[in-house]
Enzyme design. Structure first.
Site, PDB file in Angstrom:
ATOM      1  N   ARG A  91      42.517  38.399 -31.277  1.00  0.00           N
ATOM      2  CA  ARG A  91      41.295  37.894 -31.814  1.00  0.00           C
ATOM      3  C   ARG A  91      41.578  36.631 -32.543  1.00  0.00           C
ATOM      4  O   ARG A  91      40.675  35.675 -32.775  1.00  0.00           O
ATOM      5  CB  ARG A  91      40.098  38.753 -32.515  1.00  0.00           C
ATOM      6  CG  ARG A  91      38.717  37.950 -33.018  1.00  0.00           C
ATOM      7  CD  ARG A  91      37.651  38.820 -33.273  1.00  0.00           C
ATOM      8  NE  ARG A  91      38.295  39.645 -34.582  1.00  0.00           N
ATOM      9  CZ  ARG A  91      38.382  39.245 -35.580  1.00  0.00           C
ATOM     10  NH1 ARG A  91      38.090  38.155 -36.027  1.00  0.00           N
ATOM     11  NH2 ARG A  91      38.908  40.261 -36.515  1.00  0.00           N
ATOM     12  N   TYR A 126      24.810  22.582 -16.096  1.00  0.00           N
ATOM     13  CA  TYR A 126      24.765  23.970 -15.983  1.00  0.00           C
ATOM     14  C   TYR A 126      23.690  24.634 -16.608  1.00  0.00           C
ATOM     15  O   TYR A 126      23.372  24.476 -17.515  1.00  0.00           O
ATOM     16  CB  TYR A 126      26.254  24.474 -15.922  1.00  0.00           C
ATOM     17  CG  TYR A 126      26.277  25.881 -15.988  1.00  0.00           C
ATOM     18  CD1 TYR A 126      26.422  26.512 -14.740  1.00  0.00           C
ATOM     19  CD2 TYR A 126      26.243  27.029 -17.037  1.00  0.00           C
ATOM     20  CE1 TYR A 126      26.440  27.886 -14.691  1.00  0.00           C
ATOM     21  CE2 TYR A 126      26.344  28.179 -17.012  1.00  0.00           C
ATOM     22  CZ  TYR A 126      26.410  28.711 -15.436  1.00  0.00           C
ATOM     23  OH  TYR A 126      26.591  29.910 -15.276  1.00  0.00           O
ATOM     24  N   ASP A 134      32.162  19.183 -19.544  1.00  0.00           N
ATOM     25  CA  ASP A 134      32.369  20.266 -18.873  1.00  0.00           C
ATOM     26  C   ASP A 134      32.980  19.816 -17.376  1.00  0.00           C
ATOM     27  O   ASP A 134      32.487  19.148 -16.643  1.00  0.00           O
ATOM     28  CB  ASP A 134      30.867  20.974 -18.456  1.00  0.00           C
ATOM     29  CG  ASP A 134      31.344  22.392 -17.754  1.00  0.00           C
ATOM     30  OD1 ASP A 134      32.266  22.413 -16.790  1.00  0.00           O
ATOM     31  OD2 ASP A 134      30.298  23.179 -18.037  1.00  0.00           O
ATOM     32  N   LYS A 151      35.816  29.887 -12.468  1.00  0.00           N
ATOM     33  CA  LYS A 151      35.259  29.077 -11.268  1.00  0.00           C
ATOM     34  C   LYS A 151      37.007  28.701 -10.551  1.00  0.00           C
ATOM     35  O   LYS A 151      37.828  29.525 -10.435  1.00  0.00           O
ATOM     36  CB  LYS A 151      34.701  27.928 -11.284  1.00  0.00           C
ATOM     37  CG  LYS A 151      33.435  28.255 -12.162  1.00  0.00           C
ATOM     38  CD  LYS A 151      32.272  29.221 -11.476  1.00  0.00           C
ATOM     39  CE  LYS A 151      31.460  29.851 -12.473  1.00  0.00           C
ATOM     40  NZ  LYS A 151      30.492  28.912 -13.129  1.00  0.00           N
TER      41      LYS A 151
END
Ligand SMILES: *Cc1c(COP(=O)(O)O)cnc(C)c1O
Length: 382
Positions: free
Chosen positions: A51, A105, A175, A200
């Site tokens: 983490r 998006y 992005d 993607k």
């Protein structure tokens, strides 16, 4: 570890940058480090923990993507939205003003319009560099863009956005999911931080959720500090899978570019199609901007059927291209934005956004372009 080498070209960096050799056996692949506990003795860093984003597999991916995006540091998250929300929440506070590109998006749109607003961030939506500039206020902290955008493939002038942001001391984020680092490196134009849904193209095989951000040490440092509390890291097995996908990113994107250019040119002449949106076409309104800042025009196309009423029949007749959400994988996928990503908007809002009922978005895969053309032509026959 293969330190990213500044002189490596993209294809080489995809294969080698950031990867760890297996010291035990000499194996050429980064081993999968599964431990969540690391012993203290002989360790320079006493705080290795998944983490904290500092396990070897996480670092291998972060360094590879940072090398590809030509940034100082990267951070790998459990999804694209974890990367986007992590960056936005790390850098925005109640009372801040943030400017967002209007065609974003859907997940990012919702995050800004609902969640950031709820936390007391003022949100302003704008389309052009001129509108961005007019929207700047003394408390504007951040400017967020997407280029090419979903689903109309609008491209915005990255150098102009970066210049505006620097002039007003605003953090600029992009992005870069649709372009990939193979086709476009926004940091080179002065944008501060680059985000990707690695789900993607970066992973490329439609079998993993991940996200990445690349920026300066300072900006990533703040993002990491927040992200350690937020807890949205990617674990080692998934990092290994993503690293493996990244090794072929250059080859895949080259094939996506070539196939999409071929299909866009073909669809443009098809009598059943009213309009094709692809930044590589000379007829695209942003072609000149795209040609200045992109090395390739990507694998995403959208097009409008002359007769929207035929949409279901056309989709039903496809045999190779799969009607499905998501994008960026080796297989070709098609979807209707009016029924998927933009179904939450009213018909009027969709019209204003340029999303007609006959619009289809195609994520062109790496199949043989001739098979894709045959599939579409057969489906479009009346
Ligand atoms: C899919 C996508 C996202 C969100 O990524 P997830 O991995 O699904 O969280 C963000 N931006 C763009 C452009 C996308 O296509």
């Amino acid at each position: 570890m293969n330190e990213p080498n500044q002189t490596w070209r993209q294809a080489t960096a995809c294969v080698h940058a950031g990867s760890h050799l297996d010291e035990l056996t000499g194996g050429v692949c980064t081993p999968i480090y599964t431990s969540t506990a690391y012993s203290y003795p002989n360790r320079a860093n006493l705080n290795i923990y998944p983490r904290y984003f500092n396990v070897a597999n996480q670092q291998a991916v972060a360094r590879k993507v940072a090398a590809l995006e030509k940034g100082e540091e990267g951070l790998v998250f459990g999804s694209g939205m974890a990367a986007i929300s992590g960056m936005l929440l790390a850098h925005l506070s109640p009372g801040d003003h943030a400017i967002f590109q209007a065609d974003l998006y859907g997940g990012t749109y919702h995050l800004a319009a609902v969640e950031l607003k709820r936390l007391g961030v003022e949100i302003y939506w704008a389309h052009t560099v001129e509108e961005f500039e007019a929207a700047v206020r003394p408390n504007t902290r951040l400017l967020y863009i997407e280029s090419p955008s979903n689903p109309l493939l609008h491209c915005i002038d990255l150098a102009a956005v970066a210049q505006l942001a620097r002039k007003h001391r605003i953090l600029s984020l992009i992005d870069n999911t649709f372009a990939t680092p193979v086709n476009q490196n926004p940091l080179e134009f002065g944008i501060d931080a680059v985000l990707h849904s690695a789900t993607k193209y970066l992973n490329g095989h439609s079998d993993l959720n991940a996200g990445v951000v690349v920026s300066s040490k300072e900006i990533i440092g703040r993002a990491r500090e927040f992200a350690e509390s937020h807890g949205g890291m990617l674990e080692s097995h998934a990092c290994y899978q993503l690293e493996r996908g990244l090794k072929t990113l250059f080859l895949r994107v080259k094939a996506h570019n070539e196939n999409a250019a071929h299909l866009a040119a073909h669809l443009q002449t098809h009598p059943a199609i009213a309009r094709v949106n692809y930044p590589g076409l000379a007829a695209h309104p942003d072609h000149a901007v795209a040609a200045r800042q992109m090395r390739g025009f990507g694998g995403m196309i959208s097009f409008e059927l002359r007769e929207p009423g035929r949409m279901d029949a056309v989709l039903a007749r496809l045999r190779l291209i799969t009607p499905a959400l998501s994008l960026g994988g080796v297989e070709s996928l098609i979807c209707a934005p009016s029924r998927t990503s933009h179904r939450g908007l009213s018909p009027g809002e969709r019209r204003r956004a340029g999303i007609s009922d006959g619009l289809l978005r195609l994520s062109v895969g790496v199949e043989d372009a001739r098979d894709l053309v045959e599939d579409i032509d057969r489906a479009l026959e009346s």
